[in-house]
Design an enzyme around this catalytic site. Sequence first.
Site, PDB file in Angstrom:
ATOM      1  N   HIS A 170      -1.872  -1.509   8.422  1.00  0.00           N
ATOM      2  CA  HIS A 170      -1.610  -2.794   9.067  1.00  0.00           C
ATOM      3  C   HIS A 170      -0.120  -2.936   9.380  1.00  0.00           C
ATOM      4  O   HIS A 170       0.738  -2.356   8.708  1.00  0.00           O
ATOM      5  CB  HIS A 170      -2.070  -3.943   8.183  1.00  0.00           C
ATOM      6  CG  HIS A 170      -3.553  -4.064   8.101  1.00  0.00           C
ATOM      7  ND1 HIS A 170      -4.180  -5.114   7.466  1.00  0.00           N
ATOM      8  CD2 HIS A 170      -4.558  -3.279   8.579  1.00  0.00           C
ATOM      9  CE1 HIS A 170      -5.484  -4.977   7.561  1.00  0.00           C
ATOM     10  NE2 HIS A 170      -5.738  -3.853   8.221  1.00  0.00           N
TER      11      HIS A 170
ATOM     12  N   CYS B 266      -3.664 -10.418   6.308  1.00  0.00           N
ATOM     13  CA  CYS B 266      -4.928 -10.487   5.564  1.00  0.00           C
ATOM     14  C   CYS B 266      -4.619 -10.587   4.072  1.00  0.00           C
ATOM     15  O   CYS B 266      -3.480 -10.427   3.639  1.00  0.00           O
ATOM     16  CB  CYS B 266      -5.779  -9.253   5.867  1.00  0.00           C
ATOM     17  SG  CYS B 266      -5.120  -7.714   5.153  1.00  0.00           S
TER      18      CYS B 266
ATOM     19  N   GLU C  10       1.948  -5.355   8.885  1.00  0.00           N
ATOM     20  CA  GLU C  10       2.742  -5.915   7.784  1.00  0.00           C
ATOM     21  C   GLU C  10       3.128  -4.831   6.783  1.00  0.00           C
ATOM     22  O   GLU C  10       4.253  -4.812   6.278  1.00  0.00           O
ATOM     23  CB  GLU C  10       1.948  -7.010   7.051  1.00  0.00           C
ATOM     24  CG  GLU C  10       1.478  -8.136   7.935  1.00  0.00           C
ATOM     25  CD  GLU C  10       0.122  -7.903   8.587  1.00  0.00           C
ATOM     26  OE1 GLU C  10      -0.478  -8.904   9.014  1.00  0.00           O
ATOM     27  OE2 GLU C  10      -0.335  -6.747   8.684  1.00  0.00           O
TER      28      GLU C  10
END
Length: 195
Positions: free
Chosen positions: A122, A149, A124
């Site tokens: 991801h 998430c 992030e």
Amino acid sequence: VTAARKRHTLAGAGHRLDNGRLAQLSDQTDGGNMGSLPTGEVAGMTYEDLLDVAEHKWDQRFLDLARHVAGWSKDPSTKVGAVVADDRHQVLSVGYNGFPAGMRDNADLYEDRPTKYSRIIHAEMNALLHMREPLTPHMTLYTWPMPPCDRCMVHLIQAGLRHVVSQGCQRQPWMDAIEKAESYLREVHGTLILL
């Protein structure tokens, strides 16, 4: 933590300016320069309100940068970008969703969802992995087009992050994970600001 961030941490209690008014006023400023606001507007504002307008302008800039970084992703269905900035408004790291360096990233691997979900990092997490210094509570993560998430959030919290700015997300498959992530951030007295 800047005064504007401290005010947001209090969940906006007593906040004179709503997000729509913040956006309108920050659009009237020139590079965050409060002197470019109409004189009547400045005269009627508190110092904290002026800080909020300036901070909102920076939040929008970094969110726009996260949107640009998202375009670097090869994922045809979900392009996500992340930017980490400090309280002096300096970019410390960026990341986008994609496969690990050195692994094949052919288009067919992104089309096969089970394969893609197994391999993808991801945005992030990529931003976190590319940090040159440890995260601190004085740093902010900006993500586009959705907040982190729950799985990313627990890693970000463990690394020291307490502030996230993002867009709201209406994508049903991600809503449960995002709601969990927001509750985890609240649990450590962090903030999630949705623009």
